[in-house]
Design an enzyme around this catalytic site. Structure first.
Site, PDB file in Angstrom:
ATOM      1  N   ARG A  70       0.822  -1.207   0.000  1.00 26.27           N
ATOM      2  CA  ARG A  70       0.000   0.000   0.000  1.00 26.27           C
ATOM      3  C   ARG A  70       0.855   1.255   0.000  1.00 26.27           C
ATOM      4  O   ARG A  70       0.463   2.302  -0.491  1.00 26.27           O
ATOM      5  CB  ARG A  70      -0.895  -0.028   1.239  1.00 26.27           C
ATOM      6  CG  ARG A  70      -2.037   0.948   1.157  1.00 26.27           C
ATOM      7  CD  ARG A  70      -2.510   1.359   2.529  1.00 26.27           C
ATOM      8  NE  ARG A  70      -3.238   0.335   3.241  1.00 26.27           N
ATOM      9  CZ  ARG A  70      -3.554   0.476   4.534  1.00 26.27           C
ATOM     10  NH1 ARG A  70      -3.198   1.545   5.198  1.00 26.27           N
ATOM     11  NH2 ARG A  70      -4.216  -0.460   5.153  1.00 26.27           N
ATOM     12  N   TYR A  71       2.037   1.169   0.620  1.00 28.37           N
ATOM     13  CA  TYR A  71       2.956   2.301   0.676  1.00 28.37           C
ATOM     14  C   TYR A  71       4.199   1.919  -0.103  1.00 28.37           C
ATOM     15  O   TYR A  71       4.657   0.785  -0.015  1.00 28.37           O
ATOM     16  CB  TYR A  71       3.362   2.591   2.125  1.00 28.37           C
ATOM     17  CG  TYR A  71       2.205   2.837   3.051  1.00 28.37           C
ATOM     18  CD1 TYR A  71       1.491   4.031   2.989  1.00 28.37           C
ATOM     19  CD2 TYR A  71       1.830   1.891   3.992  1.00 28.37           C
ATOM     20  CE1 TYR A  71       0.435   4.263   3.854  1.00 28.37           C
ATOM     21  CE2 TYR A  71       0.773   2.122   4.860  1.00 28.37           C
ATOM     22  CZ  TYR A  71       0.082   3.306   4.792  1.00 28.37           C
ATOM     23  OH  TYR A  71      -0.949   3.537   5.646  1.00 28.37           O
ATOM     24  N   CYS A 108     -10.366  -7.993  16.378  1.00 22.53           N
ATOM     25  CA  CYS A 108      -9.345  -8.072  15.313  1.00 22.53           C
ATOM     26  C   CYS A 108      -9.816  -7.420  14.020  1.00 22.53           C
ATOM     27  O   CYS A 108     -10.900  -7.692  13.537  1.00 22.53           O
ATOM     28  CB  CYS A 108      -8.986  -9.519  15.045  1.00 22.53           C
ATOM     29  SG  CYS A 108      -7.832  -9.711  13.662  1.00 22.53           S
ATOM     30  N   LYS A 151      -2.849   5.124   6.731  1.00 28.82           N
ATOM     31  CA  LYS A 151      -2.909   5.521   8.139  1.00 28.82           C
ATOM     32  C   LYS A 151      -2.577   7.003   8.270  1.00 28.82           C
ATOM     33  O   LYS A 151      -1.631   7.463   7.634  1.00 28.82           O
ATOM     34  CB  LYS A 151      -1.867   4.744   8.939  1.00 28.82           C
ATOM     35  CG  LYS A 151      -2.158   3.267   9.107  1.00 28.82           C
ATOM     36  CD  LYS A 151      -1.081   2.642   9.996  1.00 28.82           C
ATOM     37  CE  LYS A 151      -1.249   1.152  10.123  1.00 28.82           C
ATOM     38  NZ  LYS A 151      -0.997   0.438   8.844  1.00 28.82           N
ATOM     39  N   ASP A 153      -6.583   4.171  10.620  1.00 26.31           N
ATOM     40  CA  ASP A 153      -6.400   3.539   9.313  1.00 26.31           C
ATOM     41  C   ASP A 153      -7.681   3.841   8.545  1.00 26.31           C
ATOM     42  O   ASP A 153      -8.751   3.333   8.891  1.00 26.31           O
ATOM     43  CB  ASP A 153      -6.192   2.032   9.503  1.00 26.31           C
ATOM     44  CG  ASP A 153      -5.233   1.472   8.478  1.00 26.31           C
ATOM     45  OD1 ASP A 153      -5.339   1.881   7.312  1.00 26.31           O
ATOM     46  OD2 ASP A 153      -4.393   0.634   8.851  1.00 26.31           O
ATOM     47  N   ARG A 175       7.370  -0.035   1.691  1.00 28.72           N
ATOM     48  CA  ARG A 175       7.238  -1.194   2.586  1.00 28.72           C
ATOM     49  C   ARG A 175       6.057  -2.062   2.194  1.00 28.72           C
ATOM     50  O   ARG A 175       5.063  -1.562   1.671  1.00 28.72           O
ATOM     51  CB  ARG A 175       7.117  -0.750   4.045  1.00 28.72           C
ATOM     52  CG  ARG A 175       5.959   0.211   4.341  1.00 28.72           C
ATOM     53  CD  ARG A 175       6.359   1.080   5.526  1.00 28.72           C
ATOM     54  NE  ARG A 175       5.274   1.912   6.044  1.00 28.72           N
ATOM     55  CZ  ARG A 175       4.896   3.087   5.537  1.00 28.72           C
ATOM     56  NH1 ARG A 175       5.445   3.539   4.410  1.00 28.72           N
ATOM     57  NH2 ARG A 175       3.956   3.789   6.115  1.00 28.72           N
ATOM     58  N   CYS A 199      -8.161 -12.111  19.038  1.00 32.37           N
ATOM     59  CA  CYS A 199      -8.658 -10.906  19.694  1.00 32.37           C
ATOM     60  C   CYS A 199     -10.065 -10.639  19.161  1.00 32.37           C
ATOM     61  O   CYS A 199     -10.283 -10.697  17.946  1.00 32.37           O
ATOM     62  CB  CYS A 199      -7.741  -9.735  19.374  1.00 32.37           C
ATOM     63  SG  CYS A 199      -6.002 -10.113  19.691  1.00 32.37           S
ATOM     64  N   ASP A 257     -10.736  -0.200  14.431  1.00 36.86           N
ATOM     65  CA  ASP A 257     -11.144  -0.326  13.028  1.00 36.86           C
ATOM     66  C   ASP A 257     -12.603  -0.766  12.934  1.00 36.86           C
ATOM     67  O   ASP A 257     -13.154  -1.332  13.870  1.00 36.86           O
ATOM     68  CB  ASP A 257     -10.236  -1.342  12.324  1.00 36.86           C
ATOM     69  CG  ASP A 257      -8.828  -0.805  12.129  1.00 36.86           C
ATOM     70  OD1 ASP A 257      -8.701   0.297  11.584  1.00 36.86           O
ATOM     71  OD2 ASP A 257      -7.867  -1.479  12.548  1.00 36.86           O
ATOM     72  N   ARG A 312      -8.500  -8.037  11.177  1.00 40.30           N
ATOM     73  CA  ARG A 312      -8.450  -9.030  10.085  1.00 40.30           C
ATOM     74  C   ARG A 312      -9.239 -10.269  10.474  1.00 40.30           C
ATOM     75  O   ARG A 312      -8.927 -11.379  10.063  1.00 40.30           O
ATOM     76  CB  ARG A 312      -6.998  -9.423   9.778  1.00 40.30           C
ATOM     77  CG  ARG A 312      -6.184  -8.306   9.205  1.00 40.30           C
ATOM     78  CD  ARG A 312      -5.024  -8.801   8.330  1.00 40.30           C
ATOM     79  NE  ARG A 312      -4.337  -7.648   7.789  1.00 40.30           N
ATOM     80  CZ  ARG A 312      -3.215  -7.143   8.294  1.00 40.30           C
ATOM     81  NH1 ARG A 312      -2.612  -7.723   9.302  1.00 40.30           N
ATOM     82  NH2 ARG A 312      -2.689  -6.059   7.764  1.00 40.30           N
ATOM     83  N   CYS A 359      -3.204 -17.264  14.667  1.00 42.34           N
ATOM     84  CA  CYS A 359      -2.685 -16.506  15.811  1.00 42.34           C
ATOM     85  C   CYS A 359      -2.765 -17.395  17.040  1.00 42.34           C
ATOM     86  O   CYS A 359      -3.592 -18.299  17.097  1.00 42.34           O
ATOM     87  CB  CYS A 359      -3.529 -15.268  16.061  1.00 42.34           C
ATOM     88  SG  CYS A 359      -3.508 -14.112  14.685  1.00 42.34           S
TER      89      CYS A 359
HETATM   90  C1  LIG Z   1      -0.004  -0.393   8.726  1.00 39.90           C
HETATM   91  C2  LIG Z   1       0.546  -0.803   7.455  1.00 39.90           C
HETATM   92  C3  LIG Z   1       1.916  -0.634   7.180  1.00 39.90           C
HETATM   93  C4  LIG Z   1       2.872  -0.063   8.197  1.00 39.90           C
HETATM   94  O1  LIG Z   1       2.674   1.299   8.343  1.00 39.90           O
HETATM   95  P1  LIG Z   1       3.606   2.105   9.359  1.00 39.90           P
HETATM   96  O2  LIG Z   1       2.971   3.444   9.477  1.00 39.90           O
HETATM   97  O3  LIG Z   1       4.970   2.126   8.764  1.00 39.90           O
HETATM   98  O4  LIG Z   1       3.578   1.324  10.640  1.00 39.90           O
HETATM   99  C5  LIG Z   1       2.392  -0.993   5.946  1.00 39.90           C
HETATM  100  N1  LIG Z   1       1.573  -1.514   5.010  1.00 39.90           N
HETATM  101  C6  LIG Z   1       0.263  -1.684   5.230  1.00 39.90           C
HETATM  102  C7  LIG Z   1      -0.573  -2.251   4.150  1.00 39.90           C
HETATM  103  C8  LIG Z   1      -0.290  -1.350   6.454  1.00 39.90           C
HETATM  104  O5  LIG Z   1      -1.590  -1.546   6.693  1.00 39.90           O
HETATM  105  S1  SF4 Z   2      -5.390  -8.513  16.338  1.00 36.48           S
HETATM  106 FE1  SF4 Z   2      -5.971 -10.200  14.915  1.00 36.48          FE
HETATM  107  S2  SF4 Z   2      -4.095 -10.655  13.787  1.00 36.48           S
HETATM  108 FE2  SF4 Z   2      -3.505  -9.527  15.652  1.00 36.48          FE
HETATM  109  S3  SF4 Z   2      -3.082 -11.121  17.204  1.00 36.48           S
HETATM  110 FE3  SF4 Z   2      -5.207 -10.463  17.479  1.00 36.48          FE
HETATM  111  S4  SF4 Z   2      -6.369 -11.953  16.247  1.00 36.48           S
HETATM  112 FE4  SF4 Z   2      -4.253 -12.090  15.521  1.00 36.48          FE
END
Ligand SMILES: *Cc1c(COP(=O)(O)O)cnc(C)c1O
Ligand code: SF4
Length: 352
Positions: free
Chosen positions: A96-97, A116, A322, A315, A100, A113, A278, A118, A109
């Site tokens: 996305r960025y 979560c 973010k 986010d 990275r 959580c 989120d 995801r 996991c």
């Molecule tokens: C959160 C996230 C990151 C990391 O972002 P930072 O601001 O560097 O912590 C990188 N890629 C994706 C897709 C993300 O959701």
């Molecule tokens: S937030 Fe989601 S991905 Fe992260 S440890 Fe908890 S269950 Fe796993």
């Protein structure tokens, strides 16, 4: 409902097991079976033993023990709240960025959580990367010289074996443009015994720098065992940061946040981000408003060490990235000057 005092020997994964351990009342089982059919459940022994079953507001239970309110899906809640899908060029990569990528090695996991982000993608039924898929993901990284940092996430990458982790880190280490490997994990808190010398050694490679980002939301999670696990990582030369999720009924008061951030810093972990909740499905009971989060950040500023101040982050739903939600301290003043608000709420003119 007396709780079985014998130590809990294994991860609890079924509502009936939670009831047998005294963590949920048997009358809740029909609803919780429905929750568990949609969203994975797991409570590690370390977390189950931290829960005080006599406290209906226990912040550890609230994070891991399923709740019938998860069945309520609100307007605006999303299956993929932060938009991983639209930015996934090959399986396991989210790009996305520019500088990275996320590399999602595993979809499991050690705990699940309840809030979560995801939650629709992780769980025992979801699969991680096959060897061929991992080859393709690594080829994508190797073919993109803009990628400076690879973030191992999931799922929780530290549920993979030390052998597999060492292989992945070694393969990233030989890609010259990758200078940083970042590992997002909850393991040092929720399953500290998993942080063995072998696991720690697997995260390091000769050239790249490895940073470890711990997900921790409450000072009670930072037990002596968690501090020792963190110590093994930091002593091996890997700096640690923390991300915390702002959660109603868990940490949404300034006293709890301050104590949590201090416990992290005292364990040698720098609080980095405080995430606004989120829009994941069935998580409305955990979300605060952004105004509440900003008021909490204002309360922390001044009386609590600067080392204990993470950046409050949103986010943006849909995969737009973010952004900081830092409360504003600077406004335009008269005649082109600025008005700056101090930590006590007093306003001061600043000349320009
Ligand atoms: C959160 C996230 C990151 C990391 O972002 P930072 O601001 O560097 O912590 C990188 N890629 C994706 C897709 C993300 O959701
Ligand atoms: S937030 Fe989601 S991905 Fe992260 S440890 Fe908890 S269950 Fe796993």
């Amino acid at each position: 409902m007396p709780r079985d005092k014998s130590p809990i020997g294994k991860t609890l994964r079924r509502p009936a097991e939670l009831a047998a351990a005294g963590l949920v009342p048997p009358t809740a089982l029909p609803d919780l079976e429905r929750v568990a059919a949609s969203f994975a459940v797991a409570v590690t022994p370390a977390m189950a033993e931290l829960i005080d079953p006599t406290d209906p507001a226990d912040p550890i239970a609230r994070q891991f023990v399923p709740d019938a309110r998860e069945l309520e899906v609100r307007d605006g809640e999303l299956a993929d709240p932060i938009g991983d899908g639209p930015h996934s060029p090959v399986k396991g990569i989210v790009h996305r960025y520019r500088d990275r990528v996320l590399l999602k090695l595993v979809a499991a996991c050690p705990v699940y959580c309840r809030f979560c982000f995801r939650r629709e993608m992780v769980g025992p039924g979801a699969d991680g990367l096959s060897p061929a898929e991992l080859d393709a993901a690594i080829a994508y990284i190797a073919g993109n010289p803009d990628i400076w940092e690879v973030i191992l996430t999931g799922g929780d990458p530290l549920v993979a074996s030390p052998r597999r982790l060492a292989e992945v880190v070694a393969r990233l280490d030989v890609i010259p443009h990758v200078e940083v490997v970042r590992i997002h994990t909850r393991v040092p808190v929720v399953d500290p015994d998993r942080v063995t010398p072998d696991l720690v050694a697997a995260l390091k490679a000769p050239r790249v720098a490895t940073w470890v980002m711990l997900h921790s939301n409450h000072w009670r999670e930072i037990t002596d065992e968690a501090r020792a696990a963190i110590g093994r990582i930091v002593d091996a030369g890997m700096p640690m940061l923390a991300q915390t999720v702002l959660l109603r009924g868990v940490n949404d008061d300034a006293g709890t946040l301050a104590r949590t951030f201090r416990a992290l810093v005292a364990a040698r972990v720098k609080p980095h981000y405080l995430h606004h909740g989120d829009l994941a499905k069935g998580t409305a009971h955990f979300r605060t408003t952004i105004a509440e989060g900003q008021a909490l950040m204002r309360e922390l500023r001044g009386d609590v060490s600067g080392l204990c101040q993470p950046t409050y982050m949103l986010d943006i739903p849909g995969g737009h990235g973010k952004v900081p939600l830092t409360p504003g301290y600077v406004e335009p003043g008269p005649d082109g000057s600025l008005t700056v608000t101090d930590p006590h709420g007093r306003r001061h003119a600043y000349p320009v």
